[in-house]
Design a protein around this motif. Structure first.
Motif, PDB file in Angstrom:
ATOM      1  N   MET A  58     -16.840 -52.226 -21.795  1.00  0.00           N
ATOM      2  CA  MET A  58     -15.774 -53.244 -22.694  1.00  0.00           C
ATOM      3  C   MET A  58     -16.340 -52.704 -24.611  1.00  0.00           C
ATOM      4  N   VAL A  59     -14.923 -51.672 -25.485  1.00  0.00           N
ATOM      5  CA  VAL A  59     -14.714 -51.944 -26.761  1.00  0.00           C
ATOM      6  C   VAL A  59     -13.481 -53.070 -27.158  1.00  0.00           C
ATOM      7  N   GLY A  60     -14.683 -53.732 -27.941  1.00  0.00           N
ATOM      8  CA  GLY A  60     -12.549 -54.097 -28.628  1.00  0.00           C
ATOM      9  C   GLY A  60     -13.712 -54.897 -29.612  1.00  0.00           C
ATOM     10  N   ASP A  61     -12.335 -55.626 -30.740  1.00  0.00           N
ATOM     11  CA  ASP A  61     -12.337 -55.914 -32.041  1.00  0.00           C
ATOM     12  C   ASP A  61     -12.118 -57.983 -32.328  1.00  0.00           C
ATOM     13  N   VAL A  78     -21.892 -54.051 -20.216  1.00  0.00           N
ATOM     14  CA  VAL A  78     -22.117 -52.998 -22.237  1.00  0.00           C
ATOM     15  C   VAL A  78     -20.496 -53.586 -22.416  1.00  0.00           C
ATOM     16  N   GLY A  79     -20.925 -54.301 -23.288  1.00  0.00           N
ATOM     17  CA  GLY A  79     -19.797 -54.636 -24.396  1.00  0.00           C
ATOM     18  C   GLY A  79     -20.080 -54.554 -26.091  1.00  0.00           C
ATOM     19  N   ALA A  97     -19.995 -59.132 -28.261  1.00  0.00           N
ATOM     20  CA  ALA A  97     -21.167 -57.655 -27.738  1.00  0.00           C
ATOM     21  C   ALA A  97     -22.402 -57.464 -27.601  1.00  0.00           C
ATOM     22  N   ASP A  98     -22.876 -56.368 -27.035  1.00  0.00           N
ATOM     23  CA  ASP A  98     -24.117 -56.053 -26.152  1.00  0.00           C
ATOM     24  C   ASP A  98     -24.227 -55.169 -27.650  1.00  0.00           C
TER      25      ASP A  98
END
Length: 173
Positions: free
Chosen positions: A57-60, A73-74, A88-89
């Motif tokens: 997951m990709v986020g902001d 995996v974040g 996040a990781d």
């Protein structure tokens, strides 16, 4: 997106934005999407995807934090909120989504390297354990071999720097 697909990754956009905006962006990128999601809904989508295999997951933002934590995996984008960065990781600091394929390539290279290093170290230890017990080699030779194994795995690990510095990890070339 092309690089991600080449790596065997199936991207999907999860967003709180409206359907029309999400559809337009997903159409340009050629990917699936789910729009108008609340943080809990993103979390449920991540849980559902995780039943099929590992999920990145990709986020902001704050709204992404629960899903970042739930994913295998974040990855937080560097300009994101403190909550996303803490949850996040990993973090991509240059705010470029194009760094994600490079991160995946580098991670895969590191895991291959770790497996090789464990095999080298255990293999040499096993060989010299058997030969020392059988009386074919002396204890000092076994100790020297153990030191040599340490040097070998260190040199093998340093190959990751060469790969990254040559541009392989960044561009996929």
């Amino acid at each position: 997106m092309r690089q991600l697909r080449h790596l065997g990754v199936t991207p999907i956009i999860l967003t709180g934005d409206n359907q029309r905006t999400a559809a337009a962006i997903a159409s340009m990128l050629g990917t699936d999407y789910k729009a108008e999601l609340l943080p809990e809904q993103k979390l449920e989508v991540i849980r559902a995807l995780a039943t099929q295999g590992p999920v990145m997951m990709v986020g902001d933002g704050i709204n992404d934090a629960p899903a970042l934590k739930q994913a295998t995996v974040g990855v937080a984008i560097g300009s994101g909120t403190d909550v996303a960065l803490e949850t996040a990781d990993a973090a991509i600091l240059r705010n470029r989504v194009s760094d994600i394929p490079a991160l995946i390539r580098l991670s895969r290279s590191a895991m291959r390297n770790i497996r090789q290093n464990v095999s080298i170290a255990l293999g040499l230890k096993g060989i010299f354990l058997v030969t020392t017990v059988a009386g074919m080699t002396g204890l000092w030779l076994a100790i020297m071999a153990d030191t040599g194994a340490t040097v070998l795995v260190t040199l093998n690990a340093l190959r990751l720097l060469r790969t990254y510095n040559s541009g392989d990890a960044r561009t996929g070339s």
